[in-house]
Design a protein around this motif. Structure first.
Motif, PDB file in Angstrom:
ATOM      1  N   ALA A 604       8.304  -3.759 -45.168  1.00  0.00           N
ATOM      2  CA  ALA A 604       7.104  -4.032 -45.951  1.00  0.00           C
ATOM      3  C   ALA A 604       6.546  -5.406 -45.569  1.00  0.00           C
ATOM      4  O   ALA A 604       7.308  -6.323 -45.251  1.00  0.00           O
ATOM      5  N   PRO A 605       5.224  -5.554 -45.571  1.00  0.00           N
ATOM      6  CA  PRO A 605       4.634  -6.866 -45.226  1.00  0.00           C
ATOM      7  C   PRO A 605       5.225  -7.986 -46.076  1.00  0.00           C
ATOM      8  O   PRO A 605       5.375  -7.857 -47.282  1.00  0.00           O
ATOM      9  N   GLY A 606       5.555  -9.069 -45.421  1.00  0.00           N
ATOM     10  CA  GLY A 606       6.126 -10.205 -46.117  1.00  0.00           C
ATOM     11  C   GLY A 606       7.609 -10.097 -46.382  1.00  0.00           C
ATOM     12  O   GLY A 606       8.205 -11.025 -46.943  1.00  0.00           O
ATOM     13  N   LYS A 607       8.227  -8.986 -46.002  1.00  0.00           N
ATOM     14  CA  LYS A 607       9.650  -8.774 -46.257  1.00  0.00           C
ATOM     15  C   LYS A 607      10.487  -8.905 -44.988  1.00  0.00           C
ATOM     16  O   LYS A 607      11.667  -8.595 -44.994  1.00  0.00           O
ATOM     17  N   GLN A 608       9.858  -9.336 -43.915  1.00  0.00           N
ATOM     18  CA  GLN A 608      10.614  -9.451 -42.670  1.00  0.00           C
ATOM     19  C   GLN A 608      11.640 -10.568 -42.768  1.00  0.00           C
ATOM     20  O   GLN A 608      11.371 -11.638 -43.321  1.00  0.00           O
ATOM     21  N   TYR A 609      12.808 -10.298 -42.177  1.00  0.00           N
ATOM     22  CA  TYR A 609      13.894 -11.291 -42.188  1.00  0.00           C
ATOM     23  C   TYR A 609      13.899 -12.066 -40.886  1.00  0.00           C
ATOM     24  O   TYR A 609      13.850 -11.483 -39.797  1.00  0.00           O
ATOM     25  N   SER A 610      13.958 -13.391 -40.974  1.00  0.00           N
ATOM     26  CA  SER A 610      14.006 -14.254 -39.796  1.00  0.00           C
ATOM     27  C   SER A 610      15.102 -15.283 -40.000  1.00  0.00           C
ATOM     28  O   SER A 610      14.908 -16.242 -40.766  1.00  0.00           O
ATOM     29  N   PRO A 611      16.252 -15.121 -39.372  1.00  0.00           N
ATOM     30  CA  PRO A 611      17.361 -16.056 -39.602  1.00  0.00           C
ATOM     31  C   PRO A 611      17.012 -17.461 -39.134  1.00  0.00           C
ATOM     32  O   PRO A 611      16.271 -17.655 -38.167  1.00  0.00           O
ATOM     33  N   LEU A 612      17.555 -18.431 -39.835  1.00  0.00           N
ATOM     34  CA  LEU A 612      17.271 -19.833 -39.546  1.00  0.00           C
ATOM     35  C   LEU A 612      18.253 -20.450 -38.557  1.00  0.00           C
ATOM     36  O   LEU A 612      18.021 -21.555 -38.083  1.00  0.00           O
ATOM     37  N   TYR A 613      19.348 -19.755 -38.262  1.00  0.00           N
ATOM     38  CA  TYR A 613      20.410 -20.383 -37.467  1.00  0.00           C
ATOM     39  C   TYR A 613      20.824 -19.486 -36.305  1.00  0.00           C
ATOM     40  O   TYR A 613      21.890 -18.884 -36.310  1.00  0.00           O
ATOM     41  N   ILE A 614      19.949 -19.396 -35.340  1.00  0.00           N
ATOM     42  CA  ILE A 614      20.264 -18.619 -34.144  1.00  0.00           C
ATOM     43  C   ILE A 614      20.995 -19.556 -33.188  1.00  0.00           C
ATOM     44  O   ILE A 614      20.412 -20.500 -32.671  1.00  0.00           O
ATOM     45  N   ASN A 615      22.258 -19.294 -32.966  1.00  0.00           N
ATOM     46  CA  ASN A 615      23.104 -20.238 -32.223  1.00  0.00           C
ATOM     47  C   ASN A 615      23.409 -19.701 -30.837  1.00  0.00           C
ATOM     48  O   ASN A 615      24.543 -19.435 -30.499  1.00  0.00           O
ATOM     49  N   ASN A 616      22.414 -19.478 -30.051  1.00  0.00           N
ATOM     50  CA  ASN A 616      22.579 -19.071 -28.657  1.00  0.00           C
ATOM     51  C   ASN A 616      21.231 -18.590 -28.150  1.00  0.00           C
ATOM     52  O   ASN A 616      20.241 -18.600 -28.878  1.00  0.00           O
ATOM     53  N   ARG A 617      21.229 -18.126 -26.929  1.00  0.00           N
ATOM     54  CA  ARG A 617      20.008 -17.557 -26.362  1.00  0.00           C
ATOM     55  C   ARG A 617      19.928 -16.071 -26.695  1.00  0.00           C
ATOM     56  O   ARG A 617      20.904 -15.343 -26.578  1.00  0.00           O
ATOM     57  N   ASN A 618      18.759 -15.624 -27.125  1.00  0.00           N
ATOM     58  CA  ASN A 618      18.528 -14.212 -27.380  1.00  0.00           C
ATOM     59  C   ASN A 618      17.291 -13.747 -26.630  1.00  0.00           C
ATOM     60  O   ASN A 618      16.349 -14.521 -26.412  1.00  0.00           O
ATOM     61  N   THR A 619      17.290 -12.477 -26.269  1.00  0.00           N
ATOM     62  CA  THR A 619      16.133 -11.852 -25.636  1.00  0.00           C
ATOM     63  C   THR A 619      15.599 -10.781 -26.576  1.00  0.00           C
ATOM     64  O   THR A 619      16.326  -9.848 -26.934  1.00  0.00           O
ATOM     65  N   TYR A 620      14.360 -10.908 -26.983  1.00  0.00           N
ATOM     66  CA  TYR A 620      13.717  -9.972 -27.902  1.00  0.00           C
ATOM     67  C   TYR A 620      12.720  -9.124 -27.105  1.00  0.00           C
ATOM     68  O   TYR A 620      11.939  -9.651 -26.312  1.00  0.00           O
ATOM     69  N   GLN A 621      12.728  -7.819 -27.356  1.00  0.00           N
ATOM     70  CA  GLN A 621      11.901  -6.907 -26.568  1.00  0.00           C
ATOM     71  C   GLN A 621      10.924  -6.153 -27.476  1.00  0.00           C
ATOM     72  O   GLN A 621      11.281  -5.762 -28.594  1.00  0.00           O
ATOM     73  N   PHE A 622       9.710  -5.949 -26.963  1.00  0.00           N
ATOM     74  CA  PHE A 622       8.711  -5.192 -27.728  1.00  0.00           C
ATOM     75  C   PHE A 622       7.701  -4.573 -26.766  1.00  0.00           C
ATOM     76  O   PHE A 622       7.669  -4.892 -25.567  1.00  0.00           O
ATOM     77  N   TYR A 623       6.876  -3.693 -27.312  1.00  0.00           N
ATOM     78  CA  TYR A 623       5.846  -3.007 -26.533  1.00  0.00           C
ATOM     79  C   TYR A 623       4.499  -3.150 -27.235  1.00  0.00           C
ATOM     80  O   TYR A 623       4.410  -3.004 -28.465  1.00  0.00           O
ATOM     81  N   LEU A 624       3.457  -3.453 -26.460  1.00  0.00           N
ATOM     82  CA  LEU A 624       2.097  -3.523 -26.986  1.00  0.00           C
ATOM     83  C   LEU A 624       1.310  -2.327 -26.456  1.00  0.00           C
ATOM     84  O   LEU A 624       1.175  -2.167 -25.233  1.00  0.00           O
ATOM     85  N   PRO A 625       0.798  -1.493 -27.329  1.00  0.00           N
ATOM     86  CA  PRO A 625       0.028  -0.330 -26.865  1.00  0.00           C
ATOM     87  C   PRO A 625      -1.362  -0.698 -26.351  1.00  0.00           C
ATOM     88  O   PRO A 625      -2.038   0.129 -25.732  1.00  0.00           O
ATOM     89  N   GLN A 626      -1.790  -1.925 -26.600  1.00  0.00           N
ATOM     90  CA  GLN A 626      -3.091  -2.388 -26.129  1.00  0.00           C
ATOM     91  C   GLN A 626      -3.089  -3.909 -26.006  1.00  0.00           C
ATOM     92  O   GLN A 626      -2.171  -4.581 -26.488  1.00  0.00           O
ATOM     93  N   LYS A 627      -4.099  -4.435 -25.344  1.00  0.00           N
ATOM     94  CA  LYS A 627      -4.213  -5.880 -25.171  1.00  0.00           C
ATOM     95  C   LYS A 627      -4.288  -6.560 -26.534  1.00  0.00           C
ATOM     96  O   LYS A 627      -4.966  -6.085 -27.447  1.00  0.00           O
ATOM     97  N   LYS A 628      -3.586  -7.689 -26.671  1.00  0.00           N
ATOM     98  CA  LYS A 628      -3.505  -8.299 -27.991  1.00  0.00           C
ATOM     99  C   LYS A 628      -3.125  -9.773 -27.889  1.00  0.00           C
ATOM    100  O   LYS A 628      -2.404 -10.167 -26.978  1.00  0.00           O
ATOM    101  N   THR A 629      -3.594 -10.561 -28.854  1.00  0.00           N
ATOM    102  CA  THR A 629      -3.127 -11.931 -29.014  1.00  0.00           C
ATOM    103  C   THR A 629      -2.009 -11.931 -30.046  1.00  0.00           C
ATOM    104  O   THR A 629      -2.215 -11.530 -31.201  1.00  0.00           O
ATOM    105  N   VAL A 630      -0.831 -12.341 -29.623  1.00  0.00           N
ATOM    106  CA  VAL A 630       0.350 -12.308 -30.472  1.00  0.00           C
ATOM    107  C   VAL A 630       0.687 -13.737 -30.876  1.00  0.00           C
ATOM    108  O   VAL A 630       0.787 -14.641 -30.040  1.00  0.00           O
ATOM    109  N   LYS A 631       0.875 -13.934 -32.195  1.00  0.00           N
ATOM    110  CA  LYS A 631       1.233 -15.250 -32.705  1.00  0.00           C
ATOM    111  C   LYS A 631       2.706 -15.261 -33.099  1.00  0.00           C
ATOM    112  O   LYS A 631       3.139 -14.506 -33.964  1.00  0.00           O
TER     113      LYS A 631
END
Length: 798
Positions: A604-631
């Motif tokens: 649900a909007p506003g319910k996304q979890y984002s941990p504050l203590y990422i202790n290493n390198r991570n690779t996050y993957q996603f797909y964009l179905p169209q051109k977009k400005t991502v913030k």
């Protein structure tokens, strides 16, 4: 990082292959003529050629050292005295690897080369053209050529890569009471030679300690030469001191062997250089980084070489904190050896290679890579052979001409890999699939499909402790499919190897002294098969149980090891049948190929979890179905760089982010349609990242702070009725370690064996997203795609 240990002896005993067709013997004796001044390795190779030609039915060949060019037979001739064209001579003498092969049948052959390596390459290329193959160490893995068929060749051969070499970390050493002469090392030398692993310029890295040892007396008189003003074996050097720099340059130039056709000077600093204790000079202009520091020195050394010297190389690694290209141009004699796939934080491997190729501006360079090294793998399968051809083609395109690999001397996990690598390094245009199929069919006949299934799983989805549940059936089916005695002998060796895999994985869960002794004894009992890197395992890399005191007295070790009998084929088969009957049945592996295009967010909007203590390198993957400005919003307790890669691995965005313990920095990405990866974070810091609520993001990494490890959302495909996964520490850490069905019901995992667990999946919850509530990072999925998300998502299989 390890120095390459170059072995120098050669084995001399042979076994006759069992299942090879021979041609009718030729009449009369024949002779292989080699020049009188040829090196002993050339003589050994010529005798090896005579052995194989006779075994294939070409008759007996004598080997004679003479400079007579007129004799009929197989002749090795120096290009300097051969009657050849100027262009041919130029091609042959451009390096130490190329040669001219002229053949009109087996009894009338000329191999015209410039020296030792080119002659050896010529001998084994001629045999390869006849159809001889040496698929693994041991003559039971050899295939004889067809010597009764017409063969006509007139061609100059040049390998795709000038220097082609690998070495096992820890080296190959004698084992008292078992292999006191190190015949193990001899066998690998011979196999490598037959497969044309060869080089003009070796690897010469981490020379800092050698410099210190050679100049210790002088250095200790001058504490001002060191960054810390104290000195010591691992101290860092202060280049602001002109006298020190002069000493370094003179010592480096003294490495040049005036008699060598291919002189090599190593100026690589001691391992660990380029850290907080390594001072940057302030008196030398334009040195702002550790790369600038060490490549500046290399340029100074190269600049002192005599005018017109085009053969001497000045080499150092592009490694660790001096991995990035320097800010200035490099001398023409400078030869960096880049290390893209480990120990560098410059960029991902391919962009890293591209940066260096651009810096070299047409000059050649070398590459150092890690393929299943004994130190990390402990001889377990950890190498994907299907990525090999793409890597080699990329390296060739980027003007890389030397390949130095750190690996293992073990044909169990890597024998098939290095046979394939040897062929592709010699000729990178060869087709990988054709080579792989030839290897499997020639060695396993009707069982090729079963062994391919096993090798492919080792490449992409090695099952850890559960591996025996799959490899045992594969080998059992192979033994039934192909009854040829020679094939059975090869399968027997793989059975012995798979038992080691099972034993090691079990031992590694609970490291007892009894388990350690049993494992070492087994490793020694199959030493004669060459499936394991024995000496390195038993002296360095099998982890010892807590409090264990190893025996170091050579005589006691000799007596102890002499009591261990080598296992026979019958012994191995009995072990196999017994272990197979007690091993858990294999579980079903999902056929789903996870696609980023098929995921969408469910939080649900506003319910996304984002941990504050990422202790290493991570690779996050996603797909964009169209051109977009991502913030994106990111932050880190230590200054860090964020990188964004497209689906082809190309860096499309990078930005340095200042350190901040709690705040976020906004990052705007203008991205086209397609797949992307965001790389963020690193060790020894706490980072955080927030993605837009309308994007579904997954990762194969889970490098989070242990105490606050977040829930992991996992997609369970519709074609499985259970989740099977590896939990190294086991359920219960921090009161967690259970699963949650899509309806919220808590499910406790069931132990399969060791650290392998399973969870039943009711029909109603197949093809759904589950939650893994776990309190540590040491886990992975075994039978379903190994992807995770920190937030709920949906996946559509259709």
């Amino acid at each position: 990082m390890y120095r390459f240990i170059i072995l120098l002896s050669v084995a001399g005993s042979f076994l006759l292959p069992v299942n090879m067709i021979r041609a009718a013997p030729a009449t009369g004796d024949q002779t292989i003529y080699i020049p009188k001044r040829a090196e002993k390795e050339v003589l050994e190779s010529a005798r090896d050629m005579a052995y194989w030609l006779e075994k294939a039915g070409a008759g007996k060949f004598d080997v004679l050292q003479t400079d007579d060019e007129s004799a009929r037979g197989i002749r090795l001739i120096y290009s300097s005295i051969a009657t050849i064209t100027a262009n041919q001579k130029k091609q042959i003498e451009a390096d130490g690897q190329s040669f001219l092969l002229i053949a009109d049948g087996v009894q009338n052959v000329q191999i015209i080369g410039s020296g030792k390596n080119s002659f050896i390459n010529g001998i084994y290329t001629f045999l390869s053209e006849l159809g001889f193959r040496w698929y693994m160490p041991g003559d039971e893995w050899a295939k004889l050529g067809r010597v009764n068929q017409p063969i006509r060749i007139n061609k100059v051969y040049t390998p795709s890569f000038r220097d082609r070499m690998y070495a096992g970390s820890g080296g190959s050493n004698a084992i008292p009471g078992v292999d006191p002469r190190d015949t193990f090392g001899d066998d690998f030398i011979l196999w490598n030679r037959r497969n044309r692993f060869n080089f003009d310029y070796g690897s010469k890295g981490h020379q800092g300690i050698a410099f210190y040892s050679a100049n210790k007396e002088e250095l200790l008189k001058h504490p001002e030469y060191f960054c810390d003003k104290k000195g010591g074996r691992n101290s860092r050097l202060n280049f602001d001191n002109a006298d020190l720099v002069k000493l370094l340059i003179n010592w480096s130039l003294a490495q040049k062997d005036a008699k060598s056709r291919f002189p090599l000077i190593g100026v690589d600093p001691a391992d660990g250089s380029g850290g907080a204790d390594d001072c940057l000079p302030v008196k030398i202009p334009n040195i702002k980084t550790w790369s600038d520091k060490y490549y500046w020195l290399a340029n100074q050394v190269a600049g002192k070489l005599p005018f017109g010297d085009d053969s001497t190389r000045v080499t150092l690694y592009a490694y660790n904190n001096y991995a990035a290209p320097p800010s200035f141009s490099l001398h023409k004699n400078l030869y960096p050896v880049i290390i893209p796939y480990a120990f560098q934080n410059v960029s991902d491997p391919e962009p890293f290679i591209n940066e260096w190729a651009a810096k070299m501006n047409g000059q050649q360079m070398g590459i150092y890579d890690y393929w299943n090294i004994t130190q990390w793998s402990v001889c377990l399968p950890q190498f994907d052979i299907h990525k090999m051809a793409g890597k080699l083609k990329l390296w060739k395109q980027k003007n890389i001409n030397s390949i130095y690999l750190e690996s293992t001397f073990a044909k169990g996990p890597m024998g098939h890999s290095f046979w394939l690598a040897g062929q592709l390094m010699w000729n990178v245009s060869l087709n990988f699939d054709s080579l792989y199929t030839a290897f499997l069919v020639d060695n396993f006949g009707a069982a090729a499909r079963d062994i391919r299934r096993m090798y492919d799983r080792w490449s992409s989805n090695y099952m850890g402790l559960a591996e025996s549940s799959f490899s045992y059936p594969d080998l059992s089916n192979a033994s039934i499919a192909e009854r040829n005695p020679a094939v059975q002998q090869r399968l027997n060796q793989l059975k012995a190897y798979v038992k080691f895999v099972s034993m090691y994985e079990l031992y590694n869960i609970n490291r007892t002294q009894t388990g350690y002794e049993e494992l070492v004894q087994y490793v020694i009992s199959i030493h004669h098969l060459r499936v394991l890197h024995t000496s390195a395992l038993i002296t360095l890399y099998i982890p010892r149980p807590y409090g264990y005191t190893p025996v170091t007295d050579k005589k006691i070790l000799e007596q102890k090891y002499q009591k261990i009998k080598p296992l026979t084929q019958q012994d191995i088969e009995r072990n196999f049948q017994r272990d197979k009957s007690t091993t858990p049945a294999p579980f079903k592996i999902s056929a789903l190929q996870f696609s980023l295009k098929k995921i969408k967010p469910a939080a649900a909007p506003g319910k996304q979890y984002s941990p504050l203590y990422i202790n290493n390198r991570n690779t996050y993957q996603f797909y964009l179905p169209q051109k977009k400005t991502v913030k994106l919003r990111v932050g880190s307790s230590v200054a860090s760089e964020i990188r964004v890669l497209d689906g082809m691995g190309k860096v499309v965005f990078r930005q340095s982010i200042k350190a901040n313990k709690t705040e976020y920095t906004d990052v705007l990405l203008n991205l086209n349609k397609g797949e992307y990866s965001v790389i963020w974070g690193d060790r020894y810091r706490f980072s955080r990242i927030q993605f837009p609520a309308d994007m579904a993001v997954v990762s194969s990494d889970h490098n989070y702070d242990n105490a606050g490890f977040p829930w992991q959302y996992v997609y369970v495909p519709a074609d499985v009725d259970e989740i099977v996964y590896q939990d190294v520490l086991g359920p219960g850490i921090n009161g967690r370690g259970f699963w949650q069905q899509p309806d919220g019901k808590k499910i406790q995992p069931q132990k399969v064996v060791g650290n392998i667990f399973k969870v039943p999946v009711p029909a109603a919850f197949r093809g759904k997203v589950w939650v893994l509530n776990i309190g540590h990072r040491s886990f992975r999925m075994l039978n379903i795609p190994d992807y995770y998300s920190l937030n709920p998502f949906e996946y559509t299989e259709e």
